[in-house]
Design an enzyme around this catalytic site. Sequence first.
Site: not given
Lengths: 574, 236
Positions: A15, A115, A235, A237, A247, A250, A281, A347, A389
Amino acid sequence: MDRRYDVVIVGAGLAGLRAAIELGEGARAAVISKVFATRSHSGAAQGGIGAAIANEEPDQWEWHMFDTVKGSDYLADQDAVEIMTRDAPNTIFELEHLGVPFNRTPDGRIAQRAFGGHTRDFGKAPVKRACYAADRTGRVILDTLWEQTLRMGVDFFDEHQVLSLIVDEGICTGVVAYELATGAVVAFHCKAVLLATGGAGKLFKTTSNAFASTGDGMALAYRAGAALEDMEFVQFHPTGIYKLGILISEAARGEGGVLRNADGDRFMERYAPVIKDLAPRDMVSRCILKEIQDGRGIGGQAFVHLDLTHLGPDVIGRKLAEIAGFAKTYAGVDVTREPIPVQPTCHYMMGGIAANADGGVMAGDSGTTLPGLFAAGECACVSVHGANRLGCNSLLDTLVFGRRAGAAVRDFIRTTPTPKPSDRFREQTESRLSRLMAADGTEKIGILMAEMQQVMMEHVSVFRQASGLQAALQKIRELRERSNRISIQDQGHCFNRNLLEAIELGHMLDLAEVVILGALDRKESRGAHWREDFPQRDDEKFLHHTMVRLSGRAPELSYRPVTITRFQPRERTY
Amino acid sequence: MDCTFAVYRFDPAVDRKGRYQRYVVPAESGDKVLDCLNRIRWEQDPTLAFRASCAHGICGSDAMVINGRVALACQKLVRDFNTANHFVIEPLPVFQVIKDLVVDLRPFFEKHRAVRPHLVTNGAHPEKERRQSAENQQFIEPALRCILCAACTASCPITRVNPNYLGPAALLRAFRYICDARDAITLERLRKLDDEDGIWGCETMWWCTEVCPKGIPVTKCLGQIKRLLKKEDSSD
């Protein structure tokens, strides 16, 4: 020391860097980061970035929008989701033009894969929407954007921790930062500050997040009077490596991997008959824990298996090489022959600094903004993710709203006079730092941090209920009390991690309280927020955003309505 | 079980030269070396300085020398070493030590910048993506695994004798852009590397490949640059 810029960007992940590129060479911009830029946690993003460019299968942005809204359990603001999903294809092409080396289809276009929660035709079947570069998509985008900012000559202040925002008569005109290598306190005076500091996974014991993910930007904005929005939505995961939380993308399931319980049963077929292992998720995490609670964890333990053995070495080598390496290194598992032991891992923060679609940070419930302060990426809540999300939407969020915030800041600084810098803010921060360094209490920072992470994991993770949340709130407040009695054992001024952790702990305790307050107040189950004592979604009472801001020294809750444009809330099944 | 760590210490405020400090850390065989260092910092000695962030080998922060070999502290487990649970931890060689295990990587990143690490294209961008063959993308793919941890450059014997040598990491990044079919200045990039501080500094000693925590065939990628330059020379 004082420095002057037009714009200060805090955070060098996707970002922040996308915003820096949008600002262009006309603006004098500084990027401040607590770690060296390429160490930013965006680089750990694996699976992909969602966009309906329809290179592999028919797709359209309206389907992407629907999936995002449904995935959010109807809490996302639909005007913002529309902006993001409509902008997504252009965002991908821009990245390609900047040099991002996406995997390709046989005819040389950008390749895509399936996904979780992404479907064609409003939920009919999974769709290939995730653009990717093997399972290191975040890494290659971060590298590309960073190299573009080097070309542009953006000034980086790496390994600088921001200690406070300068807010003078309601206008943000800079930040005060601490240089890790020297211990110098530096005031950055500017016309606009963009916070792009990422998430706060370190609130929890088991997390996929980096040590740096301590929610600094969120806490700084909160302390400066900005509202935090929907912080109760955290969240987990579904597939972190057992015990470690590292991680496993996914994408492993997107490429055909399946989850199995102790009986070898592909249990997601029972919970989500249409899209099975590619359910969102929040659902998959709950299903895994349900299987474990019902005694079907592997060997009676708190994990299930993620089985990739049928995918073959070629698919794993070209598309999932990174996670295959993680499984080998940390779990001793050869994924071509054995399943990976997995459990849910903290996550992503759906909530964050309440911001509009141009990054403007909201000051009041009426939509007024705090002039000079902007936010984008995981630290902001626009809100496009609502209560949960979808995978591949976080990179998209950082890039779409990073670019928009960059453009908004560019316009803002054109019409904003250079503020008159005052030494007052640096001096205030310096004396706060001196007091902290001089503290002679007996509490140890590492212990307080571990206790916070433990209680958050126990009571504020996937399953929640009033009694546990109350206990957690009490514990967090007790920890804050104790945190006033710490001492900094490292009295040096060079790479003093001890001091930094004291500062991070303060940030995290503030945020933990806000998360718990939101979770207590929301007496329903929606998305990632599951209340065992209120297992239904309650649109009548809770179809609203939770806003928390400091009133004096105490947090104060209020609500903001959800923007609904195209898709009315419906029951959420997959 | 107890593990013994001899850790290099240097505090610029008090030390004139480096020294080693001994710590005994309770650890399990599956613990990362980084876990042990964190335990030292949290439970015994908060003054110990080292960098770390993602803790799973993707951010590139924690390259250091573990038992004589450059590696990522988060990627090596206690059980990976047959040293009777004894560990010697030192900062990356070649670079100047700032404090303890933290080194000054500015020269490393200056060399990275020197290879013009960004795609250069001519003319306007197409409306959608540029086409690139899957084969071409896969050809540069090994270089995309690089996490800029500096393990290769710190290990390279040439970088120790020629401070001006670009080093394997920067040359690997150059390979990534030289061999990217979308890039428009391939020849210019090649010419810039055509000397002893560039690609011909590499004497194919394989140390970079040996230590790379991401398993990148660095030496082979650098070999591609040499091959392309030789091809250019023979066609002149």
